[in-house]
Scaffold this motif. Structure first.
Motif, short mmCIF file in Angstrom:
data_model
loop_
_atom_site.label_atom_id
_atom_site.label_comp_id
_atom_site.label_asym_id
_atom_site.label_seq_id
_atom_site.Cartn_x
_atom_site.Cartn_y
_atom_site.Cartn_z
N LEU A 160 11.27 6.75 -0.82
CA LEU A 160 10.08 8.32 -0.39
C LEU A 160 11.05 7.25 1.98
O LEU A 160 11.08 8.98 2.35
N ILE A 161 10.47 6.66 2.13
CA ILE A 161 9.74 6.17 3.60
C ILE A 161 11.39 6.30 4.18
O ILE A 161 11.91 7.13 5.02
N TRP A 213 1.67 5.44 1.77
CA TRP A 213 2.57 4.67 2.04
C TRP A 213 3.41 5.63 3.19
O TRP A 213 4.60 4.09 3.51
N LEU A 214 3.40 6.29 3.59
CA LEU A 214 4.17 6.04 4.89
C LEU A 214 3.40 5.75 6.10
O LEU A 214 3.50 6.28 7.92
N VAL A 215 1.68 6.34 5.88
CA VAL A 215 0.79 5.68 6.66
C VAL A 215 1.08 4.38 7.75
O VAL A 215 1.14 4.79 9.17
N PRO A 241 -2.05 -1.78 0.40
CA PRO A 241 -1.78 -2.54 1.09
C PRO A 241 -0.98 -3.47 1.32
O PRO A 241 0.34 -4.29 2.04
N ASP A 242 -1.75 -4.15 0.35
CA ASP A 242 -0.48 -5.71 -0.39
C ASP A 242 0.47 -5.67 -0.24
O ASP A 242 1.86 -6.90 -0.62
N ASP A 243 0.93 -4.20 -0.60
CA ASP A 243 2.70 -4.62 -1.48
C ASP A 243 3.31 -3.47 0.18
O ASP A 243 4.26 -2.99 -0.49
N GLU A 244 3.88 -3.90 1.31
CA GLU A 244 4.22 -3.52 2.06
C GLU A 244 5.26 -4.24 2.99
O GLU A 244 4.74 -6.04 2.14
N GLY A 245 5.54 -4.14 3.69
CA GLY A 245 6.52 -5.27 4.54
C GLY A 245 7.71 -5.47 2.97
O GLY A 245 8.35 -4.73 2.66
N GLU A 246 8.23 -6.66 3.14
CA GLU A 246 8.70 -7.01 2.05
C GLU A 246 8.83 -7.15 0.59
O GLU A 246 9.20 -6.83 -0.78
N ARG A 247 7.30 -6.45 0.70
CA ARG A 247 6.77 -6.40 -1.12
C ARG A 247 7.00 -4.61 -1.35
O ARG A 247 6.57 -4.13 -2.52
N THR A 248 7.47 -4.17 -0.21
CA THR A 248 7.31 -2.56 -0.18
C THR A 248 8.14 -2.26 -2.02
O THR A 248 9.61 -2.60 -1.82
#
Ligand code: FMN
Length: 176
Positions: free
Chosen positions: A62-63, A93-95, A48-55
């Protein structure tokens, strides 16, 4: 034209689940185009730390593919009575996005067993707010060699079953 995204939960080169999604793509009704999403093995483990701009780019790919699709097809083996880590990781990754919310989805099965994984996958996907179509398709490919797999998938009854399952899924999508 409906654009469907098919995902195999197996990374095995001679995967029966991958063979099934490839056959579905070949036998889709004229009103559906099936694209196969490859690359579950390239996804980093969800953090979860790698979501948003860090995705990570592979997660974004995939998203974006799920977001753009009118519906998602998943064919998945069972490992140790569970959903294989690669597919669960992809779903993770989609949650926390909108990609899965109200997204029509259908489960197809290449094994007549895998009942634990089927139930777990349905529970996970309903929790993520996928709109799960209850018309599942099963074609028994468990333990078959590639040539045998292609023979089974090429049989007239199975070609019709694949066509009909996707037609019913397309109706489910259009009715929403
Ligand atoms: C490590 C491992 C664990 C497995 N565990 C189960 C299981 O618990 N239940 C089951 O029905 N099949 C189990 N299987 C069999 C696979 O689900 C089955 O071979 C599947 O159809 C393989 O899919 P694939 O051909 O797409 O790779 C297991 C296979 C492997 C490799």
């Amino acid at each position: 034209m409906l654009n469907l995204l098919a995902i195999s939960g197996s990374l095995r080169a001679a995967s029966t689940n991958s063979a099934l999604v490839a056959a579905l793509a070949r036998n889709a009704p004229e009103s559906c185009r099936v694209a196969i999403h490859e690359g579950l093995g390239l996804l980093p483990i969800f953090n979860p730390d790698d979501e948003g701009e860090r995705t990570p780019s592979e997660a974004s790919r995939l998203i974006d593919a799920v977001t753009a699709a009118d519906g998602v097809i998943i064919s998945c083996p069972e490992y140790a009575h569970g959903v294989p880590g690669g597919l669960k990781n992809a779903l993770d990754w989609l949650v926390s996005r909108d990609a899965a919310v109200d997204k029509p989805a259908i489960l197809v099965h290449a094994s007549p067993r895998s009942l634990h994984a089927r139930a777990a996958l349905a529970e996970i996907m309903r929790t993520m707010s996928f709109a799960l179509h209850d018309g599942e398709l099963e074609i028994g490919l468990l333990g078959k060699r590639p040539a045998e797999v292609e023979a089974v998938l090429g049989g007239q009854a199975n070609v019709m079953a694949m066509h009909d399952a996707l037609s019913a899924f397309a109706d489910f999508i259009r009715a929403r």
